[in-house]
Design a protein around this motif. Structure first.
Motif, PDB file in Angstrom:
ATOM      1  N   VAL A 213      14.749   0.449  57.280  1.00 23.02           N
ATOM      2  CA  VAL A 213      13.774   1.424  57.757  1.00 23.02           C
ATOM      3  C   VAL A 213      12.395   0.773  57.867  1.00 23.02           C
ATOM      4  CG1 VAL A 213      12.646   3.636  57.240  1.00 23.02           C
ATOM      5  CG2 VAL A 213      15.079   3.341  56.772  1.00 23.02           C
ATOM      6  N   ASN A 214      12.229  -0.344  57.115  1.00 20.66           N
ATOM      7  CA  ASN A 214      10.971  -1.095  57.113  1.00 20.66           C
ATOM      8  C   ASN A 214       9.801  -0.221  56.654  1.00 20.66           C
ATOM      9  OD1 ASN A 214       9.605  -3.536  57.440  1.00 20.66           O
ATOM     10  ND2 ASN A 214       8.973  -3.047  59.520  1.00 20.66           N
ATOM     11  N   GLY A 215      10.100   0.584  55.630  1.00 23.90           N
ATOM     12  CA  GLY A 215       9.075   1.477  55.093  1.00 23.90           C
ATOM     13  C   GLY A 215       8.651   1.075  53.696  1.00 23.90           C
ATOM     14  N   ASN A 216       8.641   2.057  52.782  1.00 24.86           N
ATOM     15  CA  ASN A 216       8.161   1.815  51.426  1.00 24.86           C
ATOM     16  C   ASN A 216       9.280   1.993  50.398  1.00 24.86           C
ATOM     17  OD1 ASN A 216       5.611   1.477  52.471  1.00 24.86           O
ATOM     18  ND2 ASN A 216       4.964   3.563  52.027  1.00 24.86           N
ATOM     19  N   ALA A 217       9.186   1.211  49.344  1.00 25.89           N
ATOM     20  CA  ALA A 217      10.006   1.407  48.153  1.00 25.89           C
ATOM     21  C   ALA A 217       9.048   1.425  46.963  1.00 25.89           C
ATOM     22  CB  ALA A 217      11.035   0.298  48.002  1.00 25.89           C
ATOM     23  N   PHE A 218       9.547   1.883  45.824  1.00 32.20           N
ATOM     24  CA  PHE A 218       8.676   2.069  44.659  1.00 32.20           C
ATOM     25  C   PHE A 218       9.297   1.431  43.421  1.00 32.20           C
ATOM     26  CE2 PHE A 218       8.312   5.501  47.697  1.00 32.20           C
ATOM     27  CZ  PHE A 218       6.961   5.443  48.009  1.00 32.20           C
ATOM     28  N   TYR A 219       8.480   0.650  42.740  1.00 32.37           N
ATOM     29  CA  TYR A 219       8.947  -0.070  41.556  1.00 32.37           C
ATOM     30  C   TYR A 219       8.317   0.513  40.297  1.00 32.37           C
ATOM     31  CZ  TYR A 219       9.364  -3.683  38.004  1.00 32.37           C
ATOM     32  OH  TYR A 219       9.616  -4.340  36.838  1.00 32.37           O
ATOM     33  N   THR A 220       9.134   0.665  39.255  1.00 30.43           N
ATOM     34  CA  THR A 220       8.608   1.149  37.980  1.00 30.43           C
ATOM     35  C   THR A 220       9.458   0.631  36.828  1.00 30.43           C
ATOM     36  OG1 THR A 220       7.941   3.108  36.728  1.00 30.43           O
ATOM     37  CG2 THR A 220       9.959   3.285  38.027  1.00 30.43           C
ATOM     38  N   GLU A 221       8.856   0.571  35.667  1.00 30.81           N
ATOM     39  CA  GLU A 221       9.569   0.263  34.432  1.00 30.81           C
ATOM     40  C   GLU A 221       9.545   1.464  33.495  1.00 30.81           C
ATOM     41  OE1 GLU A 221       8.008  -3.372  32.781  1.00 30.81           O
ATOM     42  OE2 GLU A 221       8.140  -4.430  34.704  1.00 30.81           O
ATOM     43  N   ASP A 222       9.153   2.610  34.037  1.00 34.61           N
ATOM     44  CA  ASP A 222       9.082   3.843  33.250  1.00 34.61           C
ATOM     45  C   ASP A 222      10.485   4.330  32.903  1.00 34.61           C
ATOM     46  OD1 ASP A 222       8.033   6.293  32.167  1.00 34.61           O
ATOM     47  OD2 ASP A 222       8.683   7.244  34.029  1.00 34.61           O
ATOM     48  N   SER A 223      10.760   4.527  31.618  1.00 32.89           N
ATOM     49  CA  SER A 223      12.102   4.874  31.155  1.00 32.89           C
ATOM     50  C   SER A 223      12.575   6.235  31.672  1.00 32.89           C
ATOM     51  CB  SER A 223      12.157   4.853  29.623  1.00 32.89           C
ATOM     52  OG  SER A 223      11.200   5.756  29.077  1.00 32.89           O
ATOM     53  N   THR A 224      11.638   7.173  31.863  1.00 29.97           N
ATOM     54  CA  THR A 224      12.022   8.501  32.363  1.00 29.97           C
ATOM     55  C   THR A 224      12.525   8.416  33.799  1.00 29.97           C
ATOM     56  OG1 THR A 224      10.384   9.550  30.926  1.00 29.97           O
ATOM     57  CG2 THR A 224      11.244  10.866  32.751  1.00 29.97           C
ATOM     58  N   HIS A 225      11.782   7.699  34.642  1.00 26.98           N
ATOM     59  CA  HIS A 225      12.228   7.484  36.018  1.00 26.98           C
ATOM     60  C   HIS A 225      13.627   6.862  36.028  1.00 26.98           C
ATOM     61  CE1 HIS A 225       8.129   8.077  37.584  1.00 26.98           C
ATOM     62  NE2 HIS A 225       8.684   8.125  38.779  1.00 26.98           N
ATOM     63  N   ILE A 226      13.789   5.830  35.230  1.00 27.07           N
ATOM     64  CA  ILE A 226      15.055   5.094  35.224  1.00 27.07           C
ATOM     65  C   ILE A 226      16.202   5.992  34.772  1.00 27.07           C
ATOM     66  CG2 ILE A 226      16.307   3.165  34.177  1.00 27.07           C
ATOM     67  CD1 ILE A 226      13.527   1.731  34.016  1.00 27.07           C
ATOM     68  N   TYR A 227      15.974   6.755  33.704  1.00 25.41           N
ATOM     69  CA  TYR A 227      17.022   7.650  33.194  1.00 25.41           C
ATOM     70  C   TYR A 227      17.417   8.672  34.256  1.00 25.41           C
ATOM     71  CZ  TYR A 227      19.233  11.482  30.723  1.00 25.41           C
ATOM     72  OH  TYR A 227      20.093  12.477  30.356  1.00 25.41           O
ATOM     73  N   LEU A 228      16.432   9.316  34.882  1.00 25.10           N
ATOM     74  CA  LEU A 228      16.717  10.377  35.852  1.00 25.10           C
ATOM     75  C   LEU A 228      17.478   9.847  37.071  1.00 25.10           C
ATOM     76  CD1 LEU A 228      13.352  12.373  35.790  1.00 25.10           C
ATOM     77  CD2 LEU A 228      15.569  13.144  34.932  1.00 25.10           C
ATOM     78  N   LEU A 229      17.071   8.700  37.586  1.00 26.96           N
ATOM     79  CA  LEU A 229      17.723   8.192  38.789  1.00 26.96           C
ATOM     80  C   LEU A 229      19.087   7.578  38.493  1.00 26.96           C
ATOM     81  CD1 LEU A 229      14.723   6.860  40.881  1.00 26.96           C
ATOM     82  CD2 LEU A 229      16.074   8.916  41.218  1.00 26.96           C
ATOM     83  N   GLU A 230      19.243   6.955  37.332  1.00 27.70           N
ATOM     84  CA  GLU A 230      20.589   6.500  36.948  1.00 27.70           C
ATOM     85  C   GLU A 230      21.506   7.704  36.753  1.00 27.70           C
ATOM     86  OE1 GLU A 230      20.654   3.919  33.594  1.00 27.70           O
ATOM     87  OE2 GLU A 230      20.035   2.151  34.730  1.00 27.70           O
ATOM     88  N   ASP A 231      20.979   8.755  36.123  1.00 22.52           N
ATOM     89  CA  ASP A 231      21.767   9.969  35.893  1.00 22.52           C
ATOM     90  C   ASP A 231      22.168  10.614  37.221  1.00 22.52           C
ATOM     91  OD1 ASP A 231      22.816  11.720  33.795  1.00 22.52           O
ATOM     92  OD2 ASP A 231      21.485  13.240  34.649  1.00 22.52           O
ATOM     93  N   TYR A 232      21.253  10.568  38.190  1.00 23.45           N
ATOM     94  CA  TYR A 232      21.530  11.095  39.532  1.00 23.45           C
ATOM     95  C   TYR A 232      22.715  10.344  40.150  1.00 23.45           C
ATOM     96  CZ  TYR A 232      20.873  11.360  44.610  1.00 23.45           C
ATOM     97  OH  TYR A 232      21.061  11.491  45.963  1.00 23.45           O
ATOM     98  N   ILE A 233      22.707   9.016  40.002  1.00 21.96           N
ATOM     99  CA  ILE A 233      23.799   8.203  40.555  1.00 21.96           C
ATOM    100  C   ILE A 233      25.120   8.538  39.873  1.00 21.96           C
ATOM    101  CG2 ILE A 233      24.688   5.853  40.829  1.00 21.96           C
ATOM    102  CD1 ILE A 233      21.765   4.906  41.065  1.00 21.96           C
TER     103      ILE A 233
END
Length: 269
Positions: A213-233
């Motif tokens: 898409v040649n757009g934007n991605a977002f990087y974080t080391e925040d544990s809440t973000h990681i937990y929620l998106l892993e849980d989503y998967i």
């Protein structure tokens, strides 16, 4: 005529514009004097001696002095020159990598940071680095185009003993450790911008629009973000496996359709 693209590339490896032009000119004409180098390279005669001296001091140009005190110059052979450049670049890269990582290790950030990664090449490079640095596991949710780009890197992770899990979209035959997502109407929405999620060791996360898409991605080391998106998967995986194993698949399909209709209705309120 000297190609500007070659001069630009040489400048990326530490030569200035005139040095690059002088070296290429001398390489093309063979052993010659300063006047000829100036004429072929287009470097002003007032500057040519300084430039040649600089190249000589760096070992990129050799010279011999005739009996009548005229200096003739010879360019270092291309293969030797390239090896010198490679060694210098590699040494500088190693030093820079060590120093930057030391600085990064000293910086302790207490606040939550989300950084934006822009563009296809940067997103793919970031993903590859996350997979390369993973020690234990990689969790992904990924569409077909990006899956094909990163497949060799996923396989390398598996080969070195790193656990890979997740789900794919639009991939006919994903590798055995990844589930295949059942396509539905919401995946073919008007926006039609596929996404991805990549988690490394549950410590680093990159997510956003798929690289093509040649757009934007977002990087974080925040544990809440990681937990929620892993849980989503993992919820995605559970639902898709449930549909596959359900004795009467129509029941499962009906249930998914009802949920999607509810989501659509909520979005239109």
């Amino acid at each position: 005529m000297i190609e500007n693209s070659l001069i630009n590339k040489l400048q990326n490896f530490g030569l200035n514009q005139y040095e690059a032009k002088a070296y290429v000119a001398l390489l093309s004409i063979g052993t010659s004097n300063a006047y000829s180098i100036s004429k072929v390279s287009g470097i002003p005669r007032a500057r040519i001696y300084d430039i040649i001296e600089s190249l000589t001091n760096r070992g990129f140009v050799m010279f011999e002095e005739t009996s009548d005190n005229v200096k003739n110059y010879t360019a270092l052979p291309a293969d030797v020159f390239l090896e010198r450049i490679r060694e210098e670049w590699s040494s500088n890269y190693d030093d820079m990598e060590k120093e930057l990582k030391q600085i990064e290790a000293k910086e302790k950030k207490d606040d939550i940071y989300i950084s934006t990664v822009k563009g296809e090449k940067n997103i793919l490079t970031f993903c590859r680095n996350l997979m390369k640095d993973a020690n234990e596991k990689i969790v992904v949710s990924i569409w077909d185009n990006m899956y094909l780009e990163l497949l060799p890197d996923l396989q390398k992770c598996i080969e070195r003993g790193c656990k890979v899990s997740g789900i794919t979209f639009g991939v006919e035959n994903p590798i055995s450790v990844l589930d295949k997502h059942r396509m539905n109407k919401i995946h073919n929405s008007v926006e039609k911008k596929p996404w991805f999620i990549l988690s490394s060791d549950s410590k680093k996360l990159l997510y956003g629009h798929s690289s093509e898409v040649n757009g934007n991605a977002f990087y974080t080391e925040d544990s809440t973000h990681i937990y929620l998106l892993e849980d989503y998967i993992f919820h995605d995986i559970v639902i898709n496996r449930f549909i596959k194993k359900e004795d009467n698949e129509n029941i499962a399909v009906k249930m998914i359709s009802e949920i999607l209709n509810e989501m659509k209705s909520d979005s239109q309120k």
